[in-house]
Motif scaffolding. Structure first.
Motif, PDB file in Angstrom:
ATOM      1  N   HIS A  44      30.279  64.741  82.957  1.00 36.94           N
ATOM      2  CA  HIS A  44      29.706  63.423  83.234  1.00 36.94           C
ATOM      3  C   HIS A  44      28.548  63.196  82.264  1.00 36.94           C
ATOM      4  N   ASP A  46      25.719  61.753  82.529  1.00 36.04           N
ATOM      5  CA  ASP A  46      24.391  62.034  83.102  1.00 36.04           C
ATOM      6  C   ASP A  46      24.105  63.531  83.116  1.00 36.04           C
ATOM      7  N   ARG A  47      25.135  64.324  83.374  1.00 32.73           N
ATOM      8  CA  ARG A  47      24.961  65.778  83.373  1.00 32.73           C
ATOM      9  C   ARG A  47      24.721  66.275  81.947  1.00 32.73           C
ATOM     10  N   LYS A  49      23.278  64.562  79.609  1.00 34.83           N
ATOM     11  CA  LYS A  49      21.896  64.172  79.294  1.00 34.83           C
ATOM     12  C   LYS A  49      20.918  65.223  79.822  1.00 34.83           C
ATOM     13  N   ASP A  63      19.377  60.796  75.692  1.00 32.21           N
ATOM     14  CA  ASP A  63      20.033  59.551  76.079  1.00 32.21           C
ATOM     15  C   ASP A  63      21.073  59.147  75.034  1.00 32.21           C
ATOM     16  N   SER A  66      24.185  61.401  75.231  1.00 36.33           N
ATOM     17  CA  SER A  66      25.030  61.108  76.387  1.00 36.33           C
ATOM     18  C   SER A  66      25.781  59.792  76.186  1.00 36.33           C
ATOM     19  N   ASP A  70      29.843  59.317  75.986  1.00 31.86           N
ATOM     20  CA  ASP A  70      30.514  58.336  76.838  1.00 31.86           C
ATOM     21  C   ASP A  70      31.385  57.398  76.007  1.00 31.86           C
TER      22      ASP A  70
END
Length: 97
Positions: A44, A46-47, A49, A63, A66, A70
Motif C-alpha cells: 500500500h 501509505d505503508r 511512505k 511522499d 509513494s 501508486d
C-alpha cells in the motif's frame, strides 16, 4: 519474505544508491517499482511512505516515492485493462481540436 520486508529492503537500497532522489534519479524508482509489481510484489502506498520515512527520507521524498509507486501501479493496471479509462477516444479528439 513478506512484501513489506521486500520494500523495506528496496527503500534501503534506494537510499544507499541515490540518497535523497534528485529528479534525474526518479526513473530508477519507477523502473524498480515496475519490476517488483511485475513479479506480484505490491504494497500500500501509505505503508511505503512510512518505510521511506523510517529509512531516512524526509517527508517530501517519502511522499514523492509513494506517489510514484501508486502511479506505476495504477498505470500497470490500466495497461492490463484492469482499470476503466477516464479519458475515452472522443474526449481526446475533442481536446486536440
Amino acid at each position: 519474505m513478506s512484501n513489506e520486508d521486500i520494500y523495506e529492503k528496496v527503500v534501503a537500497k534506494l537510499v544507499e544508491k541515490y540518497g535523497e532522489l534528485a529528479n534525474r534519479d526518479l526513473i530508477a524508482a519507477v523502473e524498480l517499482f515496475d519490476r517488483l509489481l511485475e513479479r506480484g510484489k505490491n504494497i500500500h502506498p501509505d505503508r511505503l511512505k512510512a518505510l521511506c520515512e523510517k529509512a531516512g527520507y524526509g517527508e517530501f521524498g517519502s511522499d514523492e516515492l509513494s506517489k510514484i509507486y501508486d502511479i506505476v501501479d495504477k498505470y500497470r493496471n490500466y495497461k492490463g485493462g484492469k482499470d476503466i479509462p477516464r479519458w475515452n477516444g472522443d474526449m481526446i479528439d475533442d481536446l486536440l481540436k
